[in-house]
Design an enzyme around this catalytic site. Sequence first.
Site, short mmCIF file in Angstrom:
data_model
loop_
_atom_site.label_atom_id
_atom_site.label_comp_id
_atom_site.label_asym_id
_atom_site.label_seq_id
_atom_site.Cartn_x
_atom_site.Cartn_y
_atom_site.Cartn_z
N CYS A 33 -6.37 3.82 9.96
CA CYS A 33 -4.93 3.46 10.32
C CYS A 33 -4.11 4.53 10.10
CB CYS A 33 -4.38 2.54 9.02
SG CYS A 33 -4.71 3.31 7.27
N CYS A 102 -8.95 -0.03 2.94
CA CYS A 102 -7.76 0.76 2.27
C CYS A 102 -8.50 1.60 1.02
CB CYS A 102 -6.80 0.01 2.11
SG CYS A 102 -6.22 -1.28 3.41
FE1 FES Z 1 -3.87 2.05 5.97
FE2 FES Z 1 -4.35 0.22 4.43
S1 FES Z 1 -3.84 0.01 6.30
S2 FES Z 1 -4.69 2.27 3.86
#
Ligand code: FES
Length: 142
Positions: A33, A102
């Site tokens: 992400c 995450c």
């Molecule tokens: Fe990026 Fe959780 S969506 S660390």
Amino acid sequence: MYTDRCMDHFRNPRNVGTIKNPDGVGRVGNPVCGDMMEIQIKVKDEVITDIKFRTFGCGAAIATSSMITELAKGKTIEEALKITRGDVADALEGLPPIKMHCSNLAADALHSAIQDYYKKKGIKIEPLRKKEADEHEHAAGI
Ligand code: FES
């Protein structure tokens, strides 16, 4: 979707900030992400006496960073190295499966801060592992 414990650490994150003259700093990015996390540690007699984090990321990343600082504080370096993303998720009483990645960030940032600590002390982790392997071979009579 999120447990009460997870929401609590998201809303009231523990150990946010930086440490003056840290003994180790770990910075990692999540390739999934693009979020980022930094963990700083203070170490005395091989025990993590203080730990702080800064996270530029989602709610789960903030909650997992907060929780890992609580798990690592007061532990020896060796014990802290064994903390996994699964331990963090368990301590938060679970994370939604889509958010498990995450928790990688928190575990990786902690391990990276410990590696930095070792580097600053001039200890190489690879030779330590090799030494353990050599001792194992010696004990096995190889
Ligand atoms: Fe990026 Fe959780 S969506 S660390």
